[in-house]
Enzyme design. Structure first.
Site, PDB file in Angstrom:
ATOM      1  N   LEU A 170     -58.062  32.025  58.615  1.00 29.79           N
ATOM      2  CA  LEU A 170     -57.546  32.085  57.241  1.00 29.79           C
ATOM      3  C   LEU A 170     -58.479  31.399  56.256  1.00 29.79           C
ATOM      4  CD1 LEU A 170     -53.815  31.049  57.888  1.00 29.79           C
ATOM      5  CD2 LEU A 170     -54.716  33.354  57.493  1.00 29.79           C
ATOM      6  N   ASP A 213     -57.327  30.714  64.354  1.00 27.58           N
ATOM      7  CA  ASP A 213     -57.477  29.348  63.844  1.00 27.58           C
ATOM      8  C   ASP A 213     -57.081  28.274  64.859  1.00 27.58           C
ATOM      9  OD1 ASP A 213     -58.520  29.473  61.171  1.00 27.58           O
ATOM     10  OD2 ASP A 213     -56.658  30.447  60.553  1.00 27.58           O
ATOM     11  N   GLU A 218     -55.942  19.959  65.173  1.00 26.88           N
ATOM     12  CA  GLU A 218     -55.338  18.859  64.410  1.00 26.88           C
ATOM     13  C   GLU A 218     -54.058  19.282  63.684  1.00 26.88           C
ATOM     14  OE1 GLU A 218     -56.910  15.799  61.192  1.00 26.88           O
ATOM     15  OE2 GLU A 218     -57.225  17.846  60.538  1.00 26.88           O
ATOM     16  N   ASP A 219     -53.996  20.563  63.284  1.00 28.39           N
ATOM     17  CA  ASP A 219     -52.853  20.985  62.468  1.00 28.39           C
ATOM     18  C   ASP A 219     -51.561  21.112  63.273  1.00 28.39           C
ATOM     19  OD1 ASP A 219     -54.256  21.066  60.056  1.00 28.39           O
ATOM     20  OD2 ASP A 219     -55.213  22.938  60.659  1.00 28.39           O
ATOM     21  N   ARG A 238     -50.065  30.772  61.900  1.00 28.75           N
ATOM     22  CA  ARG A 238     -50.527  29.663  62.742  1.00 28.75           C
ATOM     23  C   ARG A 238     -49.378  29.004  63.522  1.00 28.75           C
ATOM     24  NH1 ARG A 238     -54.766  25.647  60.585  1.00 28.75           N
ATOM     25  NH2 ARG A 238     -54.838  25.387  62.845  1.00 28.75           N
ATOM     26  N   ARG A 284     -49.600  24.017  52.376  1.00 28.87           N
ATOM     27  CA  ARG A 284     -49.129  24.175  53.762  1.00 28.87           C
ATOM     28  C   ARG A 284     -47.951  23.255  54.110  1.00 28.87           C
ATOM     29  NH1 ARG A 284     -53.445  26.508  56.845  1.00 28.87           N
ATOM     30  NH2 ARG A 284     -54.145  28.251  55.557  1.00 28.87           N
ATOM     31  N   HIS A 314     -55.991  20.969  52.649  1.00 30.62           N
ATOM     32  CA  HIS A 314     -55.193  19.869  53.203  1.00 30.62           C
ATOM     33  C   HIS A 314     -55.601  18.556  52.542  1.00 30.62           C
ATOM     34  CE1 HIS A 314     -54.993  22.439  57.062  1.00 30.62           C
ATOM     35  NE2 HIS A 314     -53.761  22.361  56.599  1.00 30.62           N
ATOM     36  N   CYS A 399     -60.482  18.256  61.963  1.00 26.31           N
ATOM     37  CA  CYS A 399     -59.490  19.228  62.411  1.00 26.31           C
ATOM     38  C   CYS A 399     -59.765  19.796  63.799  1.00 26.31           C
ATOM     39  CB  CYS A 399     -59.368  20.355  61.397  1.00 26.31           C
ATOM     40  SG  CYS A 399     -60.933  21.090  61.024  1.00 26.31           S
TER      41      CYS A 399
HETATM   42  C1  CIR Z   1     -56.674  27.463  57.962  1.00 27.89           C
HETATM   43  O1  CIR Z   1     -56.757  27.969  56.866  1.00 27.89           O
HETATM   44  O2  CIR Z   1     -55.598  27.104  58.407  1.00 27.89           O
HETATM   45  C2  CIR Z   1     -57.919  27.305  58.812  1.00 27.89           C
HETATM   46  N1  CIR Z   1     -58.838  28.344  58.501  1.00 27.89           N
HETATM   47  C3  CIR Z   1     -58.562  25.955  58.584  1.00 27.89           C
HETATM   48  C4  CIR Z   1     -57.746  24.816  59.047  1.00 27.89           C
HETATM   49  C5  CIR Z   1     -58.456  23.524  58.908  1.00 27.89           C
HETATM   50  N2  CIR Z   1     -57.644  22.461  59.350  1.00 27.89           N
HETATM   51  C6  CIR Z   1     -57.783  21.201  58.942  1.00 27.89           C
HETATM   52  O3  CIR Z   1     -58.594  20.901  58.115  1.00 27.89           O
HETATM   53  N3  CIR Z   1     -56.952  20.312  59.443  1.00 27.89           N
END
Ligand code: CIR
Length: 405
Positions: A170, A213, A218-219, A238, A284, A314, A399
């Site tokens: 994404l 992704d 980390e997310d 996600r 998010r 983020h 991340c």
């Molecule tokens: C997103 O848009 O969710 C991913 N392309 C990037 C997520 C990066 N995550 C982070 O910095 N914790």
């Protein structure tokens, strides 16, 4: 001096934990049953000694069965623990009574066998109930406490190998630029190797080819002490990422909490500084997600400070913190620097991203050399990694891992 739980190999730790839990359960069950049984049947010393003899073999067998079974992960799911506890209590009381009767000189006859089956619902019933309760309370608690202590004392890094569909990840604030997936794989290896070289034990969350992704692990999890908060990512695409992350967190012995619907929260929005969790309120992470995290954090002695985040994906795309608690970031990316107790501007956008490896060392992206120099000038050691392919997808150095220590 004996090895601490954290120093042991996983197999030795499982063995010692299982033996200790089995011993605690068997001794407690034995003492409780002897006391209760004697109380019911007239508590004289003679009765006590007799009852002690009746359940002696049973308790030894209960210990042996539980110690052996406990080497397998029987304490992870309540239903499995209960099934094993019932089976172990039944087998131990049946064979324990058999041994006691045979040692007392009784021949093995059909009558004796029938009597043993009847005892399952007769004099052995009390023992079995106490044993099952002891496994479900004392045994489980002991195993969980030791697992949590071992996890807390280790330095673990949970990572997730990139999906071959990484380039479809994404994008929200950046334009799409072609991602070199082979280079990304090599950069991920370099990142993982850097963590290993700094003394972290790598734990792989099973990779998910169909989730572009998923490398941004980390997310999916927020670690608070020995607890992993399983998030509910704000991007619906996600949300499937959390199941495997949760399973891995459970396997390494973390306790689990969850952000649930209608809350959404991405780990990239959570920045711990001392006992404070700064939480980005952006695209998010929603208000309900922050509220739920605040409740969970309070149970762990942490407070949550919500930070409006509109300029980047983020909160941690804008700011992170040095080991001394100074929040760092590029001013152009931060909505309001006065949210933080101490803020240090850095010269490059990527320079605001650090992973704290220990009190003296941070991990940074090679794309922010001037910021790295500034941080070095503050007395820190900087480990650099190249992560350009992940930066193209709005990822940063934080991340790609979840550190547990
Ligand atoms: C997103 O848009 O969710 C991913 N392309 C990037 C997520 C990066 N995550 C982070 O910095 N914790």
């Amino acid at each position: 001096m004996g090895a601490s739980v954290a120093d042991m190999t996983p197999t030795l730790r499982r063995l010692t934990t299982s033996t200790l839990a089995a011993l605690a359960v068997a001794v407690t069950t034995h003492l409780l049953t002897v006391v209760l049984f004697s109380a019911i049947n007239g508590a004289t010393l003679e009765v006590l000694a007799q009852v002690n003899g009746i359940f002696g073999f049973t308790s030894i067998l209960l210990f042996v069965f539980l110690a052996i079974a406990g080497v397998a992960p029987i304490y992870r799911h309540g239903a499995v623990t209960l099934a094993v506890a019932i089976l172990a209590a039944l087998l131990a009381s049946w064979f324990g009574a058999l041994l006691a009767l045979v040692v007392a000189g009784n021949p093995i006859t059909q009558e004796l066998i029938d009597y043993l089956w009847l005892s399952v619902f007769g004099f052995n019933l009390l023992y079995q109930v106490v044993a099952v309760l002891a496994v479900m309370t004392l045994g489980r608690r002991l195993v969980r406490t030791r697992d949590a202590a071992a996890t807390a004392a280790r330095r673990l890094a949970l990572v997730r190998m990139p999906s071959p569909r990484l380039a479809e990840g994404l994008l929200t604030h950046q334009d799409r630029v072609e991602v070199d997936v082979d280079l990304a794989d090599a950069q991920w290896e370099g990142y993982v190797e850097a963590l290993r070289a700094e003394g972290f034990t790598l734990v792989d969350v099973p990779h998910a080819d169909e989730l572009p992704d998923s490398v941004f692990i980390e997310d999916a999890l927020v670690i608070i002490g020995g607890t992993a908060v399983v998030t509910r990512p704000g991007a619906p695409e996600r949300q499937h990422e959390t199941a495997a992350a949760e399973q891995t967190a459970r396997e390494v012995g973390l306790r689990l909490e969850r952000i649930v619907e209608p809350g959404t929260l991405d780990g990239g929005d959570v920045l711990p500084v001392g006992d404070t969790l700064y939480v980005g309120r952006g695209g998010r992470t929603n208000a309900e997600g922050i509220r739920q995290l605040r409740v969970i954090a309070a149970r762990h002695g942490r407070s949550v400070v919500a930070v409006p985040t509109t300029k980047v994906l983020h909160l941690k795309s804008a700011v992170t913190a040095l080991p001394d608690g100074t929040v760092i970031g590029h001013p152009d990316l931060v909505d309001d620097v006065s949210m933080f107790r101490s803020f240090l501007p850095v010269p490059e956008p990527e320079g605001g991203h650090v992973v704290i490896l220990d009190d003296h060392t941070v991990l940074m992206a090679a794309s922010a050399p001037q910021s790295a120099e500034l941080i070095r000038s503050l007395g820190y050691r900087v480990v650099s990694v190249d992560i350009t392919e992940f930066e193209k997808l709005e990822g940063c150095v934080t991340c790609l891992s979840v550190l547990v220590r």
